[in-house]
Design an enzyme around this catalytic site. Sequence first.
Site, PDB file in Angstrom:
ATOM      1  N   CYS A 137       0.823  -0.999   0.190  1.00 56.86           N
ATOM      2  CA  CYS A 137      -0.058   0.075  -0.052  1.00 56.86           C
ATOM      3  C   CYS A 137       0.916   1.273   0.013  1.00 56.86           C
ATOM      4  O   CYS A 137       1.401   1.743  -0.888  1.00 56.86           O
ATOM      5  CB  CYS A 137      -0.997  -0.032   1.287  1.00 56.86           C
ATOM      6  SG  CYS A 137      -2.372   1.230   1.089  1.00 56.86           S
ATOM      7  N   HIS A 186      -3.594  -4.979  -0.020  1.00 51.87           N
ATOM      8  CA  HIS A 186      -2.989  -5.287   1.428  1.00 51.87           C
ATOM      9  C   HIS A 186      -3.200  -6.923   1.222  1.00 51.87           C
ATOM     10  O   HIS A 186      -3.940  -7.505   1.789  1.00 51.87           O
ATOM     11  CB  HIS A 186      -3.746  -4.990   2.388  1.00 51.87           C
ATOM     12  CG  HIS A 186      -3.814  -3.464   2.710  1.00 51.87           C
ATOM     13  ND1 HIS A 186      -2.716  -3.046   3.738  1.00 51.87           N
ATOM     14  CD2 HIS A 186      -4.345  -2.414   2.266  1.00 51.87           C
ATOM     15  CE1 HIS A 186      -2.721  -1.762   3.785  1.00 51.87           C
ATOM     16  NE2 HIS A 186      -3.579  -1.210   3.046  1.00 51.87           N
ATOM     17  N   GLU A 205      -1.550  -9.142   3.040  1.00 57.21           N
ATOM     18  CA  GLU A 205      -1.683  -9.558   4.409  1.00 57.21           C
ATOM     19  C   GLU A 205      -3.195 -10.295   4.784  1.00 57.21           C
ATOM     20  O   GLU A 205      -3.376 -11.155   5.571  1.00 57.21           O
ATOM     21  CB  GLU A 205      -0.953  -8.843   5.488  1.00 57.21           C
ATOM     22  CG  GLU A 205      -1.836  -7.574   5.618  1.00 57.21           C
ATOM     23  CD  GLU A 205      -1.286  -6.278   4.577  1.00 57.21           C
ATOM     24  OE1 GLU A 205      -1.791  -5.327   5.237  1.00 57.21           O
ATOM     25  OE2 GLU A 205      -1.086  -6.752   3.743  1.00 57.21           O
TER      26      GLU A 205
END
Length: 545
Positions: free
Chosen positions: A381, A507, A509
């Site tokens: 990001c 993102h 994750e």
Amino acid sequence: MTKFIFVTGGVVSSIGKGIVAASLGRLLKSRDYSVSILKLDPYINIDPGTMSPFQHGEVFVTQDGAETDLDLGHYERFTDTSMSRLNSVTTGSIYQAVIMRERRGDYNGGTVQVIPHITNEIKERILSVAKETNPSVVITEIGGTVGDIESLPFLEAIRQLRKQVGRQNVLYMHVTLMPYIASAGEMKTKPTQHSVKELRSIGIQPDILVCRSDRPIPRGLKQKLSEFCDVPVECVITSQDARSIYEVPLILEGEGLAEQTLKLLQMEQRQPNLEKWQAMVQGLYSPKHTVEIAIVGKYVSLGDAYLSVVEALRHAAIATQGDLQLRWINSEDLETQAPETYLAGVDGIVVPGGFGTRGVDGKIAAIKYARDRQIPFLGLCLGMQCSVIEWARNVGGLAGANSAEFDSTTKYPVINLLPEQQDVVDLGGTMRLGVYPCHILPNTLASKLYQAEIIQERHRHRYEFNNDYRQLLLDSGYVISGTSPDGRLVEIVEYPQHPFFISCQFHPEFQSRPNTPHPLFTGFVQAAIAQSHPTANFQTPVKVS
């Protein structure tokens, strides 16, 4: 009929209700029951989207774009099930809905009160999760600690719900602390007894006690709690401190938590299938290679601000047999000190997301260090935006290049506001949020990692790569390896003349799981291990060269 489990906490805050709820979800799912987990947060914010990471930790983004509590990340990772905006409820969102109805005249001039209007709205939110996905079980975690004034409407609502849906369809689980007093040489049950007394004064009798402790709880103390708290002794469960949160489901399985839950809810007892989970935990505890990763961020004084990043790195380390060591670096420190002062010796560098200009130049310095020293780098990001700025300044010849977020007068705004964000006034819930498709270009590092042409990733940002500078960066050797399907938005950039250098606007994750780590993180950790262990033999399908 969907069954409902309510998880409350007592004695102290941060006792681990979310991990207990997520672990129970894992155990039920291992028995082929479908599960959805809901978090009721007592704060008055509509959602955590505008809250400081220093106070709240990370904001977890669901597929449908809800900005939620970090516990939803635990729910998704443990159950391998995607949650939605229905799974996150705050006091603020409850009151907002009720007040909007009052303004429309929906209550026909009646006096709007906590009971029944607020409690009815809470119950409706809980029931809506069951209606939407029809799971076997809905587990609801009530934030805060029993005795807090903020939680009272939630506790009253779940008390009422047992009568509404049937006693046999509701289970109350209370998580408490069993402290060990070293000077006395014994564990104390009194805090749990008083917590249960407080809960019973509200009208809720817990069916199961989950007792956090740093050691096994003797049978005699379990019997004492059983007698004083009116809970069967087999329903007094020890949740002993573990080396990893991923071991907790196995500990609770050994204590019989799932078995007692199914018995109380009159559900079929089934054999659990926890082989893959056990293998994952075994892999976590038996690494072969040490790998040190630097996380260069703005909120590093609170590790929870980057919780999903840390967990995604951990998942990747398990897959690559790595012993993950983290080096937390405040990006502001790199603005006054040489990068090697803090980064020397690391095997990989991650620059995660964030907002605002503070510490950005330190992030850019870390990225330049990674690029110059051939250290594996992963930007997420804001990390991707900083990598574009670093390249534009130091390779593309655009001295002073910046993001319009940090310098609205910059001559070279290589990162600019998304067009649809131009007229946005409110901060909450207005970013580019949730899952969007991304087209992966062939013959790139991204294509080798993803092994797919179209991927789906979660976003949370207002700014994007400025296409006015696309050709200039391409001509200078930068590679755009992922875009929106229409080619308009740049989503992934990379530098091919490097062992591993890739950044993404999204993102990743948020979609990593213990048994299915995200390919970007797996590739990154594998490349980082190769820095210090060139002969490492990876038992993973990821190939990064």
